[in-house]
Motif scaffolding. Structure first.
Motif, PDB file in Angstrom:
ATOM      1  N   ASP A 118       0.880  -1.176   0.000  1.00 25.70           N
ATOM      2  CA  ASP A 118       0.000   0.000   0.000  1.00 25.70           C
ATOM      3  C   ASP A 118       0.913   1.220   0.000  1.00 25.70           C
ATOM      4  O   ASP A 118       1.522   1.549   0.999  1.00 25.70           O
ATOM      5  CB  ASP A 118      -0.855  -0.084   1.281  1.00 25.70           C
ATOM      6  CG  ASP A 118      -1.810   1.084   1.488  1.00 25.70           C
ATOM      7  OD1 ASP A 118      -1.429   2.236   1.194  1.00 25.70           O
ATOM      8  OD2 ASP A 118      -2.935   0.852   1.984  1.00 25.70           O
ATOM      9  N   GLY A 121      -2.040   6.302  -1.681  1.00 25.81           N
ATOM     10  CA  GLY A 121      -2.708   7.205  -0.759  1.00 25.81           C
ATOM     11  C   GLY A 121      -2.975   8.597  -1.285  1.00 25.81           C
ATOM     12  O   GLY A 121      -3.147   9.527  -0.506  1.00 25.81           O
ATOM     13  N   ASN A 123      -5.162  11.666  -2.672  1.00 25.55           N
ATOM     14  CA  ASN A 123      -6.556  12.007  -2.461  1.00 25.55           C
ATOM     15  C   ASN A 123      -7.109  12.569  -3.759  1.00 25.55           C
ATOM     16  O   ASN A 123      -6.516  13.486  -4.324  1.00 25.55           O
ATOM     17  CB  ASN A 123      -6.659  13.009  -1.314  1.00 25.55           C
ATOM     18  CG  ASN A 123      -6.100  12.389  -0.041  1.00 25.55           C
ATOM     19  OD1 ASN A 123      -6.476  11.286   0.352  1.00 25.55           O
ATOM     20  ND2 ASN A 123      -5.155  13.072   0.588  1.00 25.55           N
ATOM     21  N   HIS A 158      -4.794   2.565  -2.948  1.00 26.81           N
ATOM     22  CA  HIS A 158      -5.641   2.997  -1.836  1.00 26.81           C
ATOM     23  C   HIS A 158      -5.999   4.488  -1.923  1.00 26.81           C
ATOM     24  O   HIS A 158      -5.604   5.310  -1.078  1.00 26.81           O
ATOM     25  CB  HIS A 158      -4.970   2.693  -0.490  1.00 26.81           C
ATOM     26  CG  HIS A 158      -5.947   2.749   0.661  1.00 26.81           C
ATOM     27  ND1 HIS A 158      -6.991   1.877   0.791  1.00 26.81           N
ATOM     28  CD2 HIS A 158      -6.048   3.593   1.710  1.00 26.81           C
ATOM     29  CE1 HIS A 158      -7.679   2.171   1.867  1.00 26.81           C
ATOM     30  NE2 HIS A 158      -7.136   3.224   2.441  1.00 26.81           N
ATOM     31  N   GLU A 269     -10.742   4.135  -0.650  1.00 26.41           N
ATOM     32  CA  GLU A 269     -11.511   4.120   0.593  1.00 26.41           C
ATOM     33  C   GLU A 269     -12.988   3.848   0.312  1.00 26.41           C
ATOM     34  O   GLU A 269     -13.665   3.225   1.123  1.00 26.41           O
ATOM     35  CB  GLU A 269     -11.321   5.458   1.316  1.00 26.41           C
ATOM     36  CG  GLU A 269      -9.874   5.691   1.729  1.00 26.41           C
ATOM     37  CD  GLU A 269      -9.657   6.982   2.502  1.00 26.41           C
ATOM     38  OE1 GLU A 269     -10.625   7.755   2.662  1.00 26.41           O
ATOM     39  OE2 GLU A 269      -8.519   7.209   2.949  1.00 26.41           O
ATOM     40  N   TYR A 323     -10.595   7.499   9.651  1.00 26.46           N
ATOM     41  CA  TYR A 323      -9.450   6.913   8.953  1.00 26.46           C
ATOM     42  C   TYR A 323      -9.191   5.457   9.362  1.00 26.46           C
ATOM     43  O   TYR A 323      -9.064   4.567   8.512  1.00 26.46           O
ATOM     44  CB  TYR A 323      -8.239   7.797   9.275  1.00 26.46           C
ATOM     45  CG  TYR A 323      -7.006   7.576   8.432  1.00 26.46           C
ATOM     46  CD1 TYR A 323      -7.088   7.349   7.065  1.00 26.46           C
ATOM     47  CD2 TYR A 323      -5.736   7.637   9.014  1.00 26.46           C
ATOM     48  CE1 TYR A 323      -5.948   7.188   6.299  1.00 26.46           C
ATOM     49  CE2 TYR A 323      -4.581   7.478   8.264  1.00 26.46           C
ATOM     50  CZ  TYR A 323      -4.695   7.240   6.902  1.00 26.46           C
ATOM     51  OH  TYR A 323      -3.554   7.076   6.164  1.00 26.46           O
ATOM     52  N   ASP A 327      -9.341   1.844   7.261  1.00 21.53           N
ATOM     53  CA  ASP A 327      -8.203   0.940   7.116  1.00 21.53           C
ATOM     54  C   ASP A 327      -8.540  -0.463   7.625  1.00 21.53           C
ATOM     55  O   ASP A 327      -8.083  -1.455   7.057  1.00 21.53           O
ATOM     56  CB  ASP A 327      -6.964   1.503   7.826  1.00 21.53           C
ATOM     57  CG  ASP A 327      -6.091   2.315   6.858  1.00 21.53           C
ATOM     58  OD1 ASP A 327      -5.988   1.908   5.688  1.00 21.53           O
ATOM     59  OD2 ASP A 327      -5.524   3.342   7.261  1.00 21.53           O
ATOM     60  N   TYR A 345       2.643  -1.345   4.389  1.00 20.18           N
ATOM     61  CA  TYR A 345       2.201   0.035   4.173  1.00 20.18           C
ATOM     62  C   TYR A 345       3.424   0.939   4.126  1.00 20.18           C
ATOM     63  O   TYR A 345       4.272   0.867   5.013  1.00 20.18           O
ATOM     64  CB  TYR A 345       1.311   0.508   5.329  1.00 20.18           C
ATOM     65  CG  TYR A 345       0.002  -0.236   5.467  1.00 20.18           C
ATOM     66  CD1 TYR A 345      -0.047  -1.477   6.095  1.00 20.18           C
ATOM     67  CD2 TYR A 345      -1.178   0.308   4.983  1.00 20.18           C
ATOM     68  CE1 TYR A 345      -1.243  -2.160   6.226  1.00 20.18           C
ATOM     69  CE2 TYR A 345      -2.384  -0.368   5.113  1.00 20.18           C
ATOM     70  CZ  TYR A 345      -2.410  -1.601   5.732  1.00 20.18           C
ATOM     71  OH  TYR A 345      -3.596  -2.276   5.867  1.00 20.18           O
ATOM     72  N   THR A 347       4.148   4.705   4.257  1.00 16.03           N
ATOM     73  CA  THR A 347       3.652   6.082   4.439  1.00 16.03           C
ATOM     74  C   THR A 347       4.624   6.861   5.305  1.00 16.03           C
ATOM     75  O   THR A 347       5.566   6.300   5.876  1.00 16.03           O
ATOM     76  CB  THR A 347       2.283   6.143   5.160  1.00 16.03           C
ATOM     77  OG1 THR A 347       2.477   5.968   6.571  1.00 16.03           O
ATOM     78  CG2 THR A 347       1.309   5.075   4.660  1.00 16.03           C
ATOM     79  N   GLN A 351       2.557   8.589  10.682  1.00 17.80           N
ATOM     80  CA  GLN A 351       1.358   7.751  10.779  1.00 17.80           C
ATOM     81  C   GLN A 351       1.604   6.455  11.564  1.00 17.80           C
ATOM     82  O   GLN A 351       0.741   5.571  11.590  1.00 17.80           O
ATOM     83  CB  GLN A 351       0.842   7.414   9.382  1.00 17.80           C
ATOM     84  CG  GLN A 351       0.377   8.639   8.613  1.00 17.80           C
ATOM     85  CD  GLN A 351      -0.549   8.284   7.458  1.00 17.80           C
ATOM     86  OE1 GLN A 351      -1.208   7.247   7.450  1.00 17.80           O
ATOM     87  NE2 GLN A 351      -0.622   9.158   6.475  1.00 17.80           N
ATOM     88  N   PHE A 355      -1.064   3.185  12.447  1.00 20.60           N
ATOM     89  CA  PHE A 355      -0.956   1.798  11.977  1.00 20.60           C
ATOM     90  C   PHE A 355      -0.786   0.814  13.139  1.00 20.60           C
ATOM     91  O   PHE A 355      -1.304  -0.293  13.090  1.00 20.60           O
ATOM     92  CB  PHE A 355       0.145   1.661  10.919  1.00 20.60           C
ATOM     93  CG  PHE A 355      -0.294   2.217   9.586  1.00 20.60           C
ATOM     94  CD1 PHE A 355      -1.265   1.564   8.842  1.00 20.60           C
ATOM     95  CD2 PHE A 355       0.214   3.410   9.111  1.00 20.60           C
ATOM     96  CE1 PHE A 355      -1.713   2.081   7.631  1.00 20.60           C
ATOM     97  CE2 PHE A 355      -0.225   3.936   7.895  1.00 20.60           C
ATOM     98  CZ  PHE A 355      -1.186   3.275   7.155  1.00 20.60           C
TER      99      PHE A 355
END
Ligand code: ARG
Length: 583
Positions: A118, A121, A123, A158, A269, A323, A327, A345, A347, A351, A355
């Motif tokens: 993943d 991300g 948007n 994602h 999402e 959020y 997930d 993941y 990111t 974050q 997670f």
């Protein structure tokens, strides 16, 4: 095929046994005194305690038993080290096996296994910014590395395609064009096939709406209502959402294509959303979700925690999912559709707590079984030369497109000025060098660390840079082109010390990749190719290759640099860039 250290260790085991000692002591490592030897075994020191004798005595006895054909030098030195230099014939046969094996003989440890990575991300309706760059670059290279090891690797973008941002766009559009059929609840006809906005309009609409929300309470309320109605399935809003998606996704694809980044799965999402109500109900029924100040949460703290880990919030007090909820639901979808052995993941490291909470909640709820590994690779920030997060000159958030353009323009100027290639090859060459500069500049750092984005340094043709690696590959390609057909030439014993160093560097391919895979660390591949490129260039400077008169000897040189080129190109392919024909 075995890694070279395993092979040497195996031979050492036999020598220990033959000398009457326990083979468990025979581990061989790369020498930490390259001035003395290439490999070493310190096992005699440990064995001496068990056998109650002088280590040197054991080292000498073991040295006697090693097959002399495998080594140029075997030395038992005080107090009991075994120093080794490999023989040319040993290296020759190892490299010849590497050359002729598929994928250089790397063992495909991932065959039959599935991994979801993943690393997108983005948007929708918001332009990609540099925050998305590291995710894309690191994620893509890890996915490729997993593929190389035989995994079925699914890159999942994602998309952030749900929630308030969509409601904001709908509300803003309604303000501007209330006459559109999408807003008429009684409209039953077909909606237009054409979207009522372009991508640039869309990219303007979102920030405007977002700013309006902060000043205009009524507007904020409308946006919330629109979000809610969209999620409930209001027809006109769904149609608008589809327009937003089509336009955004096309634009995202273009941007990721430019980066040589691609995804196998374009879910978002919104795809997880339908799974949320049943999931929440189930968690409540099983008593895993508990009520806390009007919200529903899953407590995830553990006794061994050194820092406080707050509960994972499932439903906020206003009834909305957040959020973490998405997930978790996405995990249900991924387990159901992909049955992965691992989900990784990639990111921003800010974050990490999110997670941690999601992973713990997923385990507690049995959404993800212990047999599926969950890993979050949190990366550091890309900073400007002032050490602060990278900004545009006027202090704004840097768009990814703009950053790529700046790098490309900088590289193009060099390519044109130095007349590196014919005019019709300028764009392709520029693009390849720019990608190498950008990606290697990022990937050569340990992912978890912050790094400084430095255009000049990243794009330099010398030093530890992407363009330097490309330059080395191009140099070999040009020699090979002058030589002619080279693909079937066999590896020979090293003709000089530089050839030997290069051969030893090539043998480190599998361990470097394996280390990168185990630690999610593409920087180990960068470090490896930097060393390898150094050995290639040293060999090139110290050896007359095309001028060599002994044809057989020359064929050996060519086979060696050909293999080095293939290995380098395999590595940069995993890193996500490629070499031009000339530079
Ligand atoms: N869309 C999110 C953001 O912009 C990133 C999503 C990362 N992936 C995930 N599964 N949460 O912050």
């Amino acid at each position: 095929m075995e890694k070279i250290l395993d092979l040497i260790t195996e031979k050492m085991q036999k020598a220990f046994s033959d000398a009457g000692y326990d083979p468990a002591f025979s581990r061989v490592t790369v020498s930490n005194r390259p001035d003395l030897c290439e490999y070493q075994c310190n096992g005699a020191l440990a064995a001496a305690k068990q056998y109650r004798c002088a280590p040197i005595q054991i080292a000498k006895a073991v040295a006697e038993k090693l097959d002399a054909r495998d080594y140029d030098m075997v030395e038992a030195v005080m107090p009991g080290f075994l120093n080794l230099k490999l023989s040319g014939s040993f290296l020759q046969s190892y490299l010849e096996r590497m050359r002729t094996a598929e994928d250089f003989g790397v063992e495909k440890t991932g065959t039959g296994k599935t991994i979801v990575v993943d690393y997108g991300g983005p948007n929708v309706a918001k332009p990609l910014h540099i925050g998305h760059l590291r995710s894309a670059i690191i994620g893509e290279s890890l996915k490729r590395l997993y593929k190389f090891y035989g995994y079925h690797a699914i890159g999942d973008i994602h998309l952030g395609d749900w929630g308030l941002q969509m409601g904001l766009i709908i509300a803003e559009l309604q303000r501007r064009q209330p006459e559109l059929p999408y807003f008429d609840p009684d409209f039953t006809g077909e909606y237009p096939a054409q979207a009522p906005f372009t991508i640039s309009e869309l990219e303007e609409i979102y920030p405007t709406a977002s700013a309006r929300k902060k000043e205009d309470e009524a507007f904020a309320q409308q946006a919330h209502t629109a979000t809610f109605e969209l999620q409930q399935g209001r027809r006109g809003y769904r149609a608008l959402w589809q327009h937003i998606m089509n336009i955004s996704v096309a634009d995202l694809k273009k941007n990721y294509d430019n980066l040589n980044v691609s995804f196998e799965s374009w879910l978002g999402e919104s795809d997880a959303d339908p799974l949320i109500p049943a999931m929440v109900q189930d968690l409540k029924d099983r008593g895993l979700a508990v009520e806390s100040e009007g919200a529903w949460v899953i407590p995830v703290a553990e006794d061994t925690d050194k820092k406080e880990v707050p509960p994972c919030i499932l439903v906020k007090s206003d009834g909305s999912a957040i959020y973490a909820t998405t997930d978790l639901a996405t995990l249900i979808q991924r387990m159901r559709d992909f049955h992965p052995d691992k989900i990784l993941y990639v990111t921003d490291k800010r974050q990490s707590l999110h997670f941690e909470q999601v992973f713990r909640a997923a385990r507690k709820a049995g959404i993800v079984p212990e047999t599926t590994a969950l890993e979050h690779l949190g990366f550091g920030t890309m900073n400007g030369k002032d050490g602060k997060p990278f900004k545009t000159r006027d202090g704004g958030v840097m768009r990814l497109e703009q950053l790529v353009k700046e790098m490309t323009d900088f590289v193009r100027a060099k390519v044109v000025e130095n007349q590196i290639v014919a005019e019709d090859a300028v764009e392709d060459t520029t693009r390849k060098i720019a990608m190498a500069a950008l990606k290697y500049g990022d990937l050569s750092n340990q992912p978890t660390k912050d790094y400084i984005f430095d255009l000049d340094r990243f794009a330099a043709f010398e030093g530890n840079t992407g363009p330097y690696i490309l330059y080395t590959i191009v140099r070999i390609k040009s020699i090979l082109a002058k030589y002619g057909a080279w693909e079937n030439l066999e590896i020979q014993e090293p003709a000089n010390p530089f050839a030997k160093d290069l051969m030893i560097a090539i043998t480190k391919f599998a361990p470097a990749l394996e280390g990168a895979l185990a630690a999610s660390a593409p920087n180990l591949i960068c470090a490896y190719i930097y060393e390898l490129a150094g050995c290639v260039n040293k060999f090139y400077h110290e050896t007359r290759i095309l001028g060599e008169e002994d044809q057989n000897k020359q064929a050996g040189y060519i086979a060696l640099i050909g293999l080095a080129k293939d290995v380098l190109e395999q590595c940069i392919d995993i890193l996500g860039f490629s070499a031009p024909e000339k530079m």
